[in-house]
Design a protein around this motif. Structure first.
Motif, PDB file in Angstrom:
ATOM      1  N   UNK A 181       0.963  -1.499  -0.343  1.00 37.14           N
ATOM      2  CA  UNK A 181       0.515   0.161   0.175  1.00 37.14           C
ATOM      3  C   UNK A 181       1.367   1.330  -0.342  1.00 37.14           C
ATOM      4  N   UNK A 182       1.546   1.069   1.227  1.00 37.35           N
ATOM      5  CA  UNK A 182       2.877   2.278   1.001  1.00 37.35           C
ATOM      6  C   UNK A 182       3.048   2.317  -0.035  1.00 37.35           C
ATOM      7  N   UNK A 183       3.873   1.431  -0.713  1.00 37.06           N
ATOM      8  CA  UNK A 183       4.331   1.579  -2.890  1.00 37.06           C
ATOM      9  C   UNK A 183       3.736   2.495  -3.612  1.00 37.06           C
ATOM     10  N   UNK A 184       2.236   1.573  -3.449  1.00 41.43           N
ATOM     11  CA  UNK A 184       0.997   2.139  -4.407  1.00 41.43           C
ATOM     12  C   UNK A 184       1.154   3.821  -4.060  1.00 41.43           C
ATOM     13  N   UNK A 185       1.019   3.921  -3.266  1.00 44.24           N
ATOM     14  CA  UNK A 185       1.070   5.641  -2.322  1.00 44.24           C
ATOM     15  C   UNK A 185       2.098   6.524  -2.672  1.00 44.24           C
ATOM     16  N   UNK A 186       2.643   5.944  -2.586  1.00 44.36           N
ATOM     17  CA  UNK A 186       4.536   6.996  -3.287  1.00 44.36           C
ATOM     18  C   UNK A 186       4.756   6.977  -5.212  1.00 44.36           C
ATOM     19  N   UNK A 187       4.588   5.837  -5.655  1.00 40.80           N
ATOM     20  CA  UNK A 187       4.014   5.521  -6.938  1.00 40.80           C
ATOM     21  C   UNK A 187       3.838   7.195  -7.674  1.00 40.80           C
ATOM     22  N   UNK A 188       2.034   6.935  -6.468  1.00 38.72           N
ATOM     23  CA  UNK A 188       1.557   8.000  -6.831  1.00 38.72           C
ATOM     24  C   UNK A 188       2.585   9.021  -6.911  1.00 38.72           C
ATOM     25  N   UNK A 189       2.947   9.650  -5.795  1.00 40.28           N
ATOM     26  CA  UNK A 189       3.179  11.103  -4.904  1.00 40.28           C
ATOM     27  C   UNK A 189       4.546  11.437  -6.474  1.00 40.28           C
ATOM     28  N   UNK A 190       5.231  10.352  -6.907  1.00 38.05           N
ATOM     29  CA  UNK A 190       6.596  10.414  -7.661  1.00 38.05           C
ATOM     30  C   UNK A 190       6.235  10.810  -8.828  1.00 38.05           C
ATOM     31  N   UNK A 191       4.998  11.025  -9.328  1.00 36.93           N
ATOM     32  CA  UNK A 191       4.785  11.701 -11.050  1.00 36.93           C
ATOM     33  C   UNK A 191       3.818  13.143 -10.150  1.00 36.93           C
ATOM     34  N   UNK A 192       3.249  13.319  -9.165  1.00 33.67           N
ATOM     35  CA  UNK A 192       1.792  14.455  -8.723  1.00 33.67           C
ATOM     36  C   UNK A 192       2.294  15.332  -7.322  1.00 33.67           C
ATOM     37  N   UNK A 193       2.365  15.924  -7.354  1.00 33.93           N
ATOM     38  CA  UNK A 193       2.125  17.128  -5.952  1.00 33.93           C
ATOM     39  C   UNK A 193       1.121  16.583  -5.070  1.00 33.93           C
ATOM     40  N   UNK A 194       0.386  16.191  -5.388  1.00 32.29           N
ATOM     41  CA  UNK A 194      -1.250  15.847  -4.499  1.00 32.29           C
ATOM     42  C   UNK A 194      -1.685  13.876  -4.944  1.00 32.29           C
ATOM     43  N   UNK A 195      -2.008  13.336  -4.518  1.00 29.86           N
ATOM     44  CA  UNK A 195      -2.610  11.691  -3.959  1.00 29.86           C
ATOM     45  C   UNK A 195      -2.908  11.580  -5.841  1.00 29.86           C
ATOM     46  N   UNK A 196      -3.734  12.428  -6.491  1.00 27.58           N
ATOM     47  CA  UNK A 196      -4.667  11.816  -7.389  1.00 27.58           C
ATOM     48  C   UNK A 196      -4.371  13.557  -8.859  1.00 27.58           C
ATOM     49  N   UNK A 197      -3.575  13.778  -8.675  1.00 27.26           N
ATOM     50  CA  UNK A 197      -2.906  14.820  -9.843  1.00 27.26           C
ATOM     51  C   UNK A 197      -2.357  16.422  -8.968  1.00 27.26           C
ATOM     52  N   UNK A 198      -2.961  17.271  -9.219  1.00 28.19           N
ATOM     53  CA  UNK A 198      -2.565  18.833  -9.269  1.00 28.19           C
ATOM     54  C   UNK A 198      -3.122  18.802  -8.061  1.00 28.19           C
ATOM     55  N   UNK A 199      -3.992  18.741  -8.341  1.00 25.37           N
ATOM     56  CA  UNK A 199      -4.773  20.015  -6.730  1.00 25.37           C
ATOM     57  C   UNK A 199      -5.083  19.175  -5.277  1.00 25.37           C
ATOM     58  N   UNK A 200      -5.113  19.255  -4.790  1.00 26.71           N
ATOM     59  CA  UNK A 200      -5.836  18.850  -3.393  1.00 26.71           C
ATOM     60  C   UNK A 200      -7.487  18.447  -3.408  1.00 26.71           C
ATOM     61  N   UNK A 201      -7.734  16.259  -2.820  1.00 27.70           N
ATOM     62  CA  UNK A 201      -8.840  16.027  -3.407  1.00 27.70           C
ATOM     63  C   UNK A 201      -8.755  15.722  -1.311  1.00 27.70           C
ATOM     64  N   UNK A 202     -10.118  14.895  -1.325  1.00 29.13           N
ATOM     65  CA  UNK A 202     -10.535  14.413  -0.187  1.00 29.13           C
ATOM     66  C   UNK A 202      -9.201  12.521   0.234  1.00 29.13           C
ATOM     67  N   UNK A 203      -8.736  12.524  -0.800  1.00 28.08           N
ATOM     68  CA  UNK A 203      -8.102  11.781  -1.561  1.00 28.08           C
ATOM     69  C   UNK A 203      -6.392  12.139  -0.205  1.00 28.08           C
ATOM     70  N   UNK A 204      -6.294  13.755  -0.562  1.00 30.33           N
ATOM     71  CA  UNK A 204      -4.952  13.695   0.343  1.00 30.33           C
ATOM     72  C   UNK A 204      -5.627  14.126   1.945  1.00 30.33           C
TER      73      UNK A 204
END
Length: 286
Positions: A181-204
């Motif tokens: 799970x941590x690896x999955x989140x780390x890979x997302x955040x290596x590509x974008x500043x926030x979990x789901x892209x360039x803007x904060x969401x409830x996921x953050x």
């Protein structure tokens, strides 16, 4: 509004009030400035998520927020200040008056004590000029990230800490889930500043609160080798530090209260990972 009577719940549980904020006046509960109030406890992760969401949306002048004392003042673990709200909302209520609570000042009753519902209603009904934390096109992904945090980080870390005291083989399986799970989140955040892209969401909000819990509560029951692995996700922990520097995230964070509450209620044994802290969270005393 729906509520499960306290007589039908386990003795240790408070009733789940599940009122919702609707779209307009026909909904009963609808968004009106200063009608509602949030009551949160400084040590509770659900309350922290509510506080962060409240800050991101800039709701101080619209929806007042009360931070309750760190230590509940009733023998049942509840708060005397919340007692009138519970008693007005459930006939012959005899359980703990616990936080969080979204209360209605017009009726003097509770709208909701259910964290996911409160978070959704804040984002959808009280947004104002704040960011869109629940964009329609991302809601499925936000739900998936929330589930990942709860099942594969929080529960897996807790389970690994429990099993780690009983044997290496049992300890390994939940750690595998946690690291994946941590690896999955780390890979997302290596590509974008926030979990789901360039803007904060409830996921953050969910991910950041989960990282706070991992680094302040769960580490006390993980061994040093496990915490070394947990530390090995650079994008994830840089993200945690970056958000911790933002006042919207840090304003209501009380790490000392989280740790005191954990020490007072936890019956597990401390492991070597307790010495490894990954983030200097705001307000932490060295």
């Amino acid at each position: 509004m729906s509520v499960v009577p306290s007589s039908l719940l386990p003795a240790s549980a408070a009733p789940a009030f599940r009122g919702r904020i609707g779209r307009d006046v026909h909904s009963g509960h609808y968004a009106v400035p200063h009608r509602y109030r949030l009551h949160i406890a400084p040590y509770d992760p659900g309350c922290l998520g509510i506080a962060v969401t409240h800050s991101l949306l800039g709701l101080d002048d619209t929806l007042p927020l009360t931070v309750l004392p760190e230590t509940p003042d009733r023998p049942d673990g509840g708060y005397a200040a919340l007692r009138p709200l519970y008693e007005a909302s459930a006939h012959l209520y005899d359980g703990p008056a616990a936080a969080p609570v979204l209360s209605d000042g017009w009726t003097g009753r509770i709208v909701s004590t259910h964290v996911p519902d409160i978070l959704r209603d804040l984002a959808l009904r009280f947004r104002g000029e704040g960011p869109d934390l629940l964009p329609e096109e991302l809601r499925g992904e936000i739900e998936a990230v929330t589930d990942l945090c709860e099942r594969s980080v929080n529960r897996a870390a807790q389970r690994a800490g429990e099993l780690g005291l009983d044997g290496e083989a049992a300890h390994r399986d939940p750690l595998t889930v946690l690291f994946a799970a941590l690896g999955s989140l780390d890979r997302r955040l290596a590509r974008h500043p926030y979990v789901l892209g360039t803007a904060p969401t409830a996921a953050d909000v969910q991910v950041w609160v989960t990282l706070v819990q991992l680094d302040t509560v769960h580490r006390w029951h993980l061994d040093a080798a496990a915490m070394d692995r947990v530390a090995g996700y650079p994008a994830l922990w840089e993200y945690a530090r970056r958000l911790a520097a933002r006042p919207e995230f840090a304003h209501r964070l009380d790490i000392e209260a989280v740790m005191r509450h954990h020490r007072a209620h936890c019956r597990g044994r401390e492991a070597a990972g307790a010495a490894i802290r990954l983030v200097d969270w705001p307000g932490t005393r060295v």
